[in-house]
Design an enzyme around this catalytic site. Structure first.
Site, short mmCIF file in Angstrom:
data_model
loop_
_atom_site.label_atom_id
_atom_site.label_comp_id
_atom_site.label_asym_id
_atom_site.label_seq_id
_atom_site.Cartn_x
_atom_site.Cartn_y
_atom_site.Cartn_z
N GLU A 142 0.83 -1.22 0.00
CA GLU A 142 0.00 0.00 0.00
C GLU A 142 0.86 1.26 0.00
O GLU A 142 0.81 2.07 0.95
CB GLU A 142 -0.96 0.00 1.19
CG GLU A 142 -2.01 -1.08 1.12
CD GLU A 142 -3.13 -0.90 2.14
OE1 GLU A 142 -2.91 -0.24 3.17
OE2 GLU A 142 -4.23 -1.44 1.91
N GLU A 298 -6.69 -7.71 -0.71
CA GLU A 298 -7.08 -7.67 0.70
C GLU A 298 -8.54 -7.28 0.82
O GLU A 298 -9.00 -6.34 0.16
CB GLU A 298 -6.30 -6.60 1.47
CG GLU A 298 -4.86 -6.90 1.73
CD GLU A 298 -4.24 -5.79 2.59
OE1 GLU A 298 -4.98 -5.08 3.29
OE2 GLU A 298 -3.02 -5.64 2.52
C1 GLA Z 1 -4.25 -2.46 4.97
C2 GLA Z 1 -2.90 -3.12 5.14
C3 GLA Z 1 -2.94 -4.38 5.95
C4 GLA Z 1 -3.86 -4.22 7.14
C5 GLA Z 1 -5.22 -3.79 6.67
C6 GLA Z 1 -6.22 -3.66 7.79
O1 GLA Z 1 -4.93 -2.92 3.90
O2 GLA Z 1 -2.29 -3.39 3.90
O3 GLA Z 1 -1.63 -4.68 6.38
O4 GLA Z 1 -3.34 -3.25 8.00
O5 GLA Z 1 -5.12 -2.55 6.04
O6 GLA Z 1 -7.50 -3.39 7.31
#
Ligand code: GLA
Length: 658
Positions: A142, A298
């Site tokens: 991210e 995710e």
């Molecule tokens: C982001 C991060 C993950 C986690 C999620 C929690 O997407 O990439 O590591 O922290 O948020 O929702």
């Protein structure tokens, strides 16, 4: 179809790992993302690397038939790194560092960060490039999340170099930024700083360039890691996880650098309209790399931990949202994370395997979803089902949200307004930058392109000439690529195309704010009746038909919606920001004129219908059962159907009769 999640085995004693693998098999897991936050475990101190544990877990996964999306682990440097090299800490706009103890605290432009990240990635890539378990590389995590913009000294130094490369001379920079204003003239690049805290408004050209620079620095980091992976001889695809439309990173520019697009998605389960966010994410991800399936990298199996109140998902919501991604082109559904953490800031964040164990609804739904995804046949990539393109432009996003404008606009929410209106009408859209190839579309929606380059304007004009229907909306074509007015008033690039001249932007009182003044502008016309907000422009129809006018208020009687035939197509202009019903009316008019049908006719707004090549998916996000008439083969039921009844969060994937 990939199924799985982030797997953080370093948080658990090794005795747990075999149980993890067994449970993964039970859940139908095919791939896990490994090592995303493992830097401290892999490299406990600067000159010490420990790969034995990683070898063991990758081996166990491989033996268990589970593939690995191997991370480069660079998202969260360990404490030893920032103690040894404090200059790699990112800083806020006061220049105050963000300390370690959380995550993602590094300055992307820091040479120290890049040097130690290079060393780490070189070792990881060298060790696992040929490992048969590794099927995908997961670079960093991210990019830009948490620290959207970095104002550190490392950024300062890199910004100066970036500017020198962009402008060549400080005179050119002065010209682009208009620094004769407020005595801002620079004598050398060494006098330029990041837009750190200042008494009053910053130079808008500087702010815009700082946004470009920020996205570019992160892209340099991504490319650096990707190139190391390739140099190690790795042939697997490379990705990094995006976050829908995320302001700090110009995904349209990044997309060609990724082999596979991947996305993280967390709509609020409490929001009945949250599924439209999922649809928007999916359409954006699909559009970033047309013809290539993407991955939902995710999502949460149940509640997250980071909202003020973290609602659980409703029964069935998880599967419905997962199928939504598949319907919009995903070839994988993954979660953050596999096993719920026992310690740390995310211990309340759900996992595929909950802390409460397997006698839980979450686990049952996770297992059922894995089983269902496992039964899907190979799905075609989308072959260009959408007839409508919605334009989203990062540079415009940055510029239009600069301060000191007639009114403050939230660009993404305005783009989403048009997206949601089309979604409620069950019309499928692609989401593209304004310079994209548009000839395959019948309708192009171009909301609020305040910063409009000559190239983009030429592209829109050519689209209309060739027979397209184009909608341009208020506060468009105002500045050039440096956020400066062009000479000759406003609308210089598409004025002739639209046949209108905007004299003034007519800011209204911001909706919901107290105080005197007009908050809404009534718009009426044949078949039109709605309210506009934010702006009611003073526009003159020079060579355009007026479809609707402002009714009451300062612009009473002036054009609100116009159209002009140009070449084989039509260009529309809307001089305000419509409410939801207004957006519907305008879109219905355009879709009728361009003969764009819905994916399926007659569906209620809470049911969505999506095409992925020949595959038609219908999903009921509403609270009532719905019967949908559709003939073909129901892929999951493996039966021929004439209609399907969808319970709340029910869905069907249909290969329709040809
Ligand atoms: C982001 C991060 C993950 C986690 C999620 C929690 O997407 O990439 O590591 O922290 O948020 O929702």
């Amino acid at each position: 179809m990939h199924y799985g999640g982030d797997y953080n085995p370093e948080q658990w004693p090794e005795e747990v790992w075999p149980e993890d693998i067994a449970r993964m098999q039970e859940a139908g897991v095919t791939m896990v993302s490994l090592g995303i936050f493992s830097w401290a475990r892999i490299q406990p101190s600067e000159h010490e690397f420990d790969f034995d544990w990683l070898d063991r877990i990758i081996g166990l996964l491989h033996d268990g038939g589970i593939a690995v999306d191997l991370a480069t682990a660079t998202a969260s440097p360990p404490p030893w790194a920032t103690v040894a090299y404090p200059e790699m800490l990112a800083a806020d706009e006061n220049g105050t560092p963000y300390w370690h103890g959380s995550r993602q605290h590094y300055a992307p432009s820091s040479p120290a960060y890049r040097r130690i990240a290079t060393e780490l990635v070189t070792r990881i890539a060298g060790r696992y490039a040929d490992h048969p378990a590794v099927v995908l590389w997961h670079v960093n995590n991210e990019y830009g999340c948490h620290l959207n913009v970095d104002y550190s000294d490392a950024a300062r130094d890199a910004f100066r170099g970036w500017l020198e490369k962009r402008y060549g001379s400080v005179d050119a920079l002065n010209e682009a930024w208009g620094t004769m204003f407020w005595s801002q003239r620079y004598g050398s690049f060494a006098e330029v700083f990041p837009p750190r805290r200042a008494p009053y408004s910053h130079n808008p050209g500087q702010l815009l360039d700082y946004r470009r620079f920020t996205s570019d620095m992160l892209l340099e980091c991504y490319r650096m890691e990707r190139d190391i992976i390739r140099a190690a001889g790795a042939t697997q695809p490379v990705t990094t996880n995006f976050m829908g439309a995320f302001k700090s990173v110009n995904y349209a520019e990044w997309a060609p650098e990724l082999d596979v697009i991947s996305d993280d998605l967390y709509p609020d389960p409490n929001d009945p309209e949250g599924f439209r966010e999922g649809a928007f994410h999916g359409d954006l991800m699909r559009s970033l790399k047309p013809g290539t399936p993407w991955l939902l990298m995710e999502q949460a199996s149940n509640a997250v931990n980071w909202r003020p109140s973290n609602a659980p998902k409703a029964p069935g919501q998880l599967a419905a949202q997962s199928m939504q991604a598949v319907a919009r082109g995903a070839d994988g559904v993954l979660f953050f994370q596999w096993r719920q953490s026992r310690a740390g800031a995310e211990k309340f964040h759900s996992g595929m395997l909950p802390h409460a164990g397997t006698q839980t609804r979450t686990w049952r739904e996770v297992v059922a979803l894995g089983e269902e995804l496992g039964r899907l046949p190979d799905l075609p990539a989308d072959d260009g089902s959408a007839r409508v393109a919605l334009l989203l432009d990062w540079e415009n996003w940055w510029a239009i949200e600069n301060p000191d404008h007639p009114t403050s606009l939230d660009y993404l929410s305005l783009v989403r307004g048009w997206y949601d209106a089309a979604h409620r009408l069950h019309v499928q859209v692609d989401i593209l930058p304004p310079t994209a190839e548009l000839t395959q579309y019948d309708v192009v929606l171009a909301p609020h392109l305040y910063l409009l380059t000559g190239e983009a304007a030429g592209n829109l004009t050519a689209f209309v000439e060739q027979g397209g229907h184009l909608l341009v909306t208020a506060f468009s074509d105002v500045v050039d690529g440096n956020d400066r007015f062009r000479s000759g008033g406003f609308g210089t690039q598409v004025r002739d195309l639209l046949g209108i001249v905007v004299e003034d932007f007519g800011a209204l009182v911001a909706p919901g704010s107290a105080g005197p003044g007009q908050q809404h502008a009534r718009v009426t016309g044949d078949g039109f009746g709605f309210a506009g907000s934010f702006l009611a422009e003073e526009a003159h129809a020079v060579d355009a038909a007026v479809l609707a006018t402002f009714d009451g208020g300062r612009q009473h009687g002036r054009p609100a919606l116009t159209s002009r035939r140009h070449g084989a197509g039509t260009a529309y202009y809307l001089a305000t920001v419509p409410d939801d019903d207004g957006a519907r009316q305008v879109l219905e008019h355009l879709f009728a004129a361009a003969e764009v049908p819905p994916v399926l006719a007659g569906l209620p707004p809470m049911v969505e219908a999506v095409r992925r090549g020949p595959l038609l998916t219908v999903i009921n996000h509403g609270a009532e059962p719905v019967r949908v008439d559709v003939q073909g083969r129901d892929v999951l039921a493996d039966a021929v159907v004439r209609d399907v009844t969808l319970e709340p969060f029910g869905y069907a994937l249909i290969l329709p009769d040809r």
